[in-house]
Write a protein that holds these residues in place. Structure first.
Motif, PDB file in Angstrom:
ATOM      1  N   HIS A  12       0.837  -1.194   0.000  1.00  0.00           N
ATOM      2  CA  HIS A  12       0.000   0.000   0.000  1.00  0.00           C
ATOM      3  C   HIS A  12       0.876   1.250   0.000  1.00  0.00           C
ATOM      4  N   TYR A  13       0.462   2.253  -0.731  1.00  0.00           N
ATOM      5  CA  TYR A  13       1.309   3.428  -0.934  1.00  0.00           C
ATOM      6  C   TYR A  13       1.631   4.166   0.366  1.00  0.00           C
ATOM      7  N   ARG A  14       0.799   4.006   1.396  1.00  0.00           N
ATOM      8  CA  ARG A  14       1.035   4.705   2.653  1.00  0.00           C
ATOM      9  C   ARG A  14       1.901   3.899   3.615  1.00  0.00           C
ATOM     10  N   LYS A  15       2.410   2.767   3.168  1.00  0.00           N
ATOM     11  CA  LYS A  15       3.306   1.959   3.988  1.00  0.00           C
ATOM     12  C   LYS A  15       4.699   1.931   3.355  1.00  0.00           C
ATOM     13  N   PRO A  16       5.740   1.825   4.172  1.00  0.00           N
ATOM     14  CA  PRO A  16       7.087   1.698   3.599  1.00  0.00           C
ATOM     15  C   PRO A  16       7.157   0.468   2.705  1.00  0.00           C
ATOM     16  N   MET A  17       7.847   0.599   1.596  1.00  0.00           N
ATOM     17  CA  MET A  17       7.950  -0.507   0.646  1.00  0.00           C
ATOM     18  C   MET A  17       9.368  -1.052   0.638  1.00  0.00           C
ATOM     19  N   ASP A  18       9.490  -2.355   0.719  1.00  0.00           N
ATOM     20  CA  ASP A  18      10.801  -2.998   0.745  1.00  0.00           C
ATOM     21  C   ASP A  18      11.021  -3.741  -0.563  1.00  0.00           C
ATOM     22  N   TRP A  19      11.974  -3.259  -1.364  1.00  0.00           N
ATOM     23  CA  TRP A  19      12.321  -3.943  -2.601  1.00  0.00           C
ATOM     24  C   TRP A  19      13.278  -5.083  -2.275  1.00  0.00           C
ATOM     25  N   THR A  20      12.924  -6.296  -2.685  1.00  0.00           N
ATOM     26  CA  THR A  20      13.818  -7.444  -2.504  1.00  0.00           C
ATOM     27  C   THR A  20      13.896  -8.237  -3.792  1.00  0.00           C
ATOM     28  N   ALA A  21      14.996  -8.951  -3.947  1.00  0.00           N
ATOM     29  CA  ALA A  21      15.153  -9.796  -5.128  1.00  0.00           C
ATOM     30  C   ALA A  21      14.099 -10.897  -5.142  1.00  0.00           C
ATOM     31  N   GLU A  22      13.737 -11.403  -3.950  1.00  0.00           N
ATOM     32  CA  GLU A  22      12.730 -12.451  -3.871  1.00  0.00           C
ATOM     33  C   GLU A  22      11.376 -11.944  -4.346  1.00  0.00           C
ATOM     34  N   LYS A  23      11.012 -10.729  -3.945  1.00  0.00           N
ATOM     35  CA  LYS A  23       9.742 -10.157  -4.399  1.00  0.00           C
ATOM     36  C   LYS A  23       9.736 -10.002  -5.917  1.00  0.00           C
ATOM     37  N   ALA A  24      10.864  -9.596  -6.470  1.00  0.00           N
ATOM     38  CA  ALA A  24      10.939  -9.439  -7.924  1.00  0.00           C
ATOM     39  C   ALA A  24      10.758 -10.791  -8.620  1.00  0.00           C
ATOM     40  N   ARG A  25      11.364 -11.849  -8.075  1.00  0.00           N
ATOM     41  CA  ARG A  25      11.212 -13.189  -8.674  1.00  0.00           C
ATOM     42  C   ARG A  25       9.755 -13.646  -8.590  1.00  0.00           C
ATOM     43  N   GLU A  26       9.135 -13.428  -7.437  1.00  0.00           N
ATOM     44  CA  GLU A  26       7.735 -13.840  -7.279  1.00  0.00           C
ATOM     45  C   GLU A  26       6.827 -13.049  -8.217  1.00  0.00           C
ATOM     46  N   ALA A  27       7.107 -11.758  -8.367  1.00  0.00           N
ATOM     47  CA  ALA A  27       6.301 -10.927  -9.260  1.00  0.00           C
ATOM     48  C   ALA A  27       6.435 -11.380 -10.701  1.00  0.00           C
ATOM     49  N   GLU A  28       7.655 -11.726 -11.103  1.00  0.00           N
ATOM     50  CA  GLU A  28       7.867 -12.185 -12.481  1.00  0.00           C
ATOM     51  C   GLU A  28       7.137 -13.499 -12.724  1.00  0.00           C
ATOM     52  N   ASP A  29       7.163 -14.376 -11.743  1.00  0.00           N
ATOM     53  CA  ASP A  29       6.472 -15.656 -11.861  1.00  0.00           C
ATOM     54  C   ASP A  29       4.966 -15.433 -11.994  1.00  0.00           C
ATOM     55  N   THR A  30       4.419 -14.564 -11.150  1.00  0.00           N
ATOM     56  CA  THR A  30       2.977 -14.283 -11.195  1.00  0.00           C
ATOM     57  C   THR A  30       2.584 -13.671 -12.532  1.00  0.00           C
ATOM     58  N   LEU A  31       3.311 -12.649 -12.941  1.00  0.00           N
ATOM     59  CA  LEU A  31       2.959 -11.970 -14.192  1.00  0.00           C
ATOM     60  C   LEU A  31       3.098 -12.893 -15.389  1.00  0.00           C
ATOM     61  N   SER A  32       4.090 -13.779 -15.366  1.00  0.00           N
ATOM     62  CA  SER A  32       4.238 -14.742 -16.466  1.00  0.00           C
ATOM     63  C   SER A  32       2.978 -15.576 -16.606  1.00  0.00           C
ATOM     64  N   ARG A  33       2.463 -16.071 -15.469  1.00  0.00           N
ATOM     65  CA  ARG A  33       1.252 -16.891 -15.515  1.00  0.00           C
ATOM     66  C   ARG A  33       0.057 -16.066 -15.986  1.00  0.00           C
ATOM     67  N   TRP A  34      -0.043 -14.843 -15.508  1.00  0.00           N
ATOM     68  CA  TRP A  34      -1.164 -13.995 -15.907  1.00  0.00           C
ATOM     69  C   TRP A  34      -1.117 -13.662 -17.390  1.00  0.00           C
ATOM     70  N   TYR A  35       0.085 -13.415 -17.895  1.00  0.00           N
ATOM     71  CA  TYR A  35       0.197 -13.091 -19.318  1.00  0.00           C
ATOM     72  C   TYR A  35      -0.127 -14.295 -20.194  1.00  0.00           C
ATOM     73  N   VAL A  36       0.300 -15.470 -19.769  1.00  0.00           N
ATOM     74  CA  VAL A  36      -0.058 -16.674 -20.523  1.00  0.00           C
ATOM     75  C   VAL A  36      -1.573 -16.837 -20.554  1.00  0.00           C
ATOM     76  N   LEU A  37      -2.216 -16.617 -19.418  1.00  0.00           N
ATOM     77  CA  LEU A  37      -3.667 -16.794 -19.322  1.00  0.00           C
ATOM     78  C   LEU A  37      -4.427 -15.776 -20.162  1.00  0.00           C
ATOM     79  N   THR A  38      -3.920 -14.554 -20.241  1.00  0.00           N
ATOM     80  CA  THR A  38      -4.660 -13.476 -20.913  1.00  0.00           C
ATOM     81  C   THR A  38      -4.222 -13.238 -22.348  1.00  0.00           C
TER      82      THR A  38
END
Length: 468
Positions: free
Chosen positions: A303-329
């Motif tokens: 949420h924009y009103r909370k501090p955001m922590d960028w991590t390599a793990e979050k980036a990997r999980e995001a890429e995995d999620t988006l890959s599946r979503w793009y395949v589906l759509t």
């Protein structure tokens, strides 16, 4: 019509958003000082307010929203960069402005309706300063013009929740001898021969930082407008000073009615710092092969009103999620008439984590058209226009070694066997094969295009040998 609620920093509560004019909803967001590449912290407000811009366009219509984000192209940091590089100031600001626009476009950010540069509005700043002096809110001292905080004690500090006396007691400001009050701030300052400058009633000089946003907001949005946004590091002194200048110059107006501030960004749990070696520009990540959509997804997962922590793990999980979503759509028509779940989440003070959780549910249920419409609303590009996810996934019958460079030859036979087992109704064997494949790191699913495998970045194809 969707009811939007926003947390107003000025009142410290969530309020129903009621624009001054629904036919022209107006928003101003403080933009970058253009002397270098935008780092991750610079990018967060761009993405946050891009989502708000998209939501406002969705609710009120694109033609009824005016979004202004400025470029600060006169600043001491720019002067220092020019001095150390030997390059002209205009050359540096033109280059870095384009860098910023290119990098933010990679993150899916729409360009605002207006992107004024401070140097285009010097006459308007001079006029506003003259008006403030005439009304007793500013004074000239030793070739400087300063805003007199004592002239507006009743309003100064309300945004940040500080009293003038408390601010003076804890001030970390330059206590120049020509200041009447330590909290008085510069509206105009002199320029020497090697610095950019413009002629003014107070001699050759250049504007202070705060006056530029007040002047540009007034010229482009009027004396009263709806939303002012930026990072919470700008709340004091920048936004506090903007309010003081603008309300004193135009007392009949309200300046901004709703103030929104995003929290700061960390990297792997620590403040981003060059000394810690965790300082990244957006371009650094893009050049490392991290897609802009992935960066955007990680940003919006908090949420924009909370501090955001960028991590390599979050980036990997995001890429995995988006890959599946793009395949589906991929190749699916968006079903925009079913957006109310996601738009309602965004309308509740930009609750992007809730919106994303709803999108996860849509994906699990195979609601490809609804998911695609939701992705569009949150600013993720359509699958048909994106290629990076194709090299991280394989779909039987639509992929080949030629157009899918990652392990197609090794994985395709297993997808074929899985499909054959399912066709023959040998479900126990099919399930075992799926489990064995997923134990290697692959993610196996059955899409409308056929059996599909998502491939993680660290996949080791040697693990498949044991399954043959």
């Amino acid at each position: 019509m969707t009811t939007i609620k926003l947390h107003n920093t000025r009142t410290r509560k969530k309020e129903v958003f009621a624009p001054l004019d629904p036919e022209n909803v107006r928003m101003y967001v403080c933009g970058p000082t253009v002397y270098d590449r935008a780092h991750l912290g610079n990018a967060r407000p761009v993405v946050v307010f891009d989502v708000l811009y998209r939501l406002l366009r969705h609710v009120y219509g694109a033609e009824h929203v005016t979004y202004v984000r400025n470029f600060t192209d006169v600043d001491d940091k720019i002067n220092a960069r020019a001095a150390e590089s030997g390059r002209a100031i205009g050359e540096i600001t033109a280059e870095t402005t384009q860098w910023f626009l290119d990098d933010m476009a990679e993150l899916g950010a729409l360009e605002p309706n207006h992107m004024p540069r401070a140097t285009q509005y010097i006459p308007q700043m001079v006029t506003m300063i003259e008006d403030l002096i005439a009304k007793g809110h500013a004074y000239e001292a030793e070739d400087h013009v300063l805003f007199a905080v004592d002239s507006w004690r009743e309003g100064y500090g309300k945004l940040s929740g500080r009293s003038v006396d408390d601010m003076i007691a804890g001030a970390r400001v330059e206590v120049a001898p020509y200041k009447r009050n330590p909290m008085d701030f510069v509206l105009w300052k002199p320029s020497d021969q090697g610095q950019p400058g413009w002629e003014s009633p107070w001699g050759r000089g250049r504007p202070g930082w705060h006056i530029e946003c007040s002047a540009m907001a007034y010229e482009l949005l009027g004396e009263s407008f709806d939303i002012h946004g930026g990072g919470n590091d700008l709340m004091f002194p920048h936004h506090e000073n903007e309010i003081a200048q603008s309300c004193c110059a135009h007392p009949q107006g309200e300046f901004a009615r709703y103030w929104m501030h995003n929290e700061m960004l960390q990297v792997e749990g620590k403040k981003m710092s060059k000394s810690l070696g965790n300082f990244f520009t957006v371009r650094d990540l893009l050049d490392q092969g991290i897609p802009g959509e992935v960066i955007r997804f990680v940003f919006l997962s908090t949420h924009y009103r909370k501090p955001m922590d960028w991590t390599a793990e979050k980036a990997r999980e995001a890429e995995d999620t988006l890959s599946r979503w793009y395949v589906l759509t991929d190749g699916v028509e968006p079903e925009a008439d079913t957006l109310f779940w996601v738009s309602d989440a965004l309308a509740d003070d930009l609750n992007t984590p809730l919106a994303i959780s709803i999108m996860h549910e849509l994906a699990r249920n195979g609601c490809a058209g609804q998911l695609k419409a939701a992705m569009q609303l949150l600013g993720f590009g359509d699958a048909e226009e994106i290629n990076w996810f194709r090299s991280h996934s394989i779909t039987l019958g639509t992929s080949s070694a030629g157009d899918t460079p990652l392990y197609a030859d090794q994985i395709m036979p297993f997808l074929q066997r899985w499909q054959d087992l399912r066709t023959e109704k040998r479900y126990l064997e099919a399930d075992k094969l799926k489990n064995d494949l997923e134990a290697t790191g692959l993610r196996i699913s059955n899409t409308q295009h056929g059996p599909h495998a998502d491939i993680p970045n660290d996949f080791d194809p040697a693990k498949l040998e044991a399954l043959k």
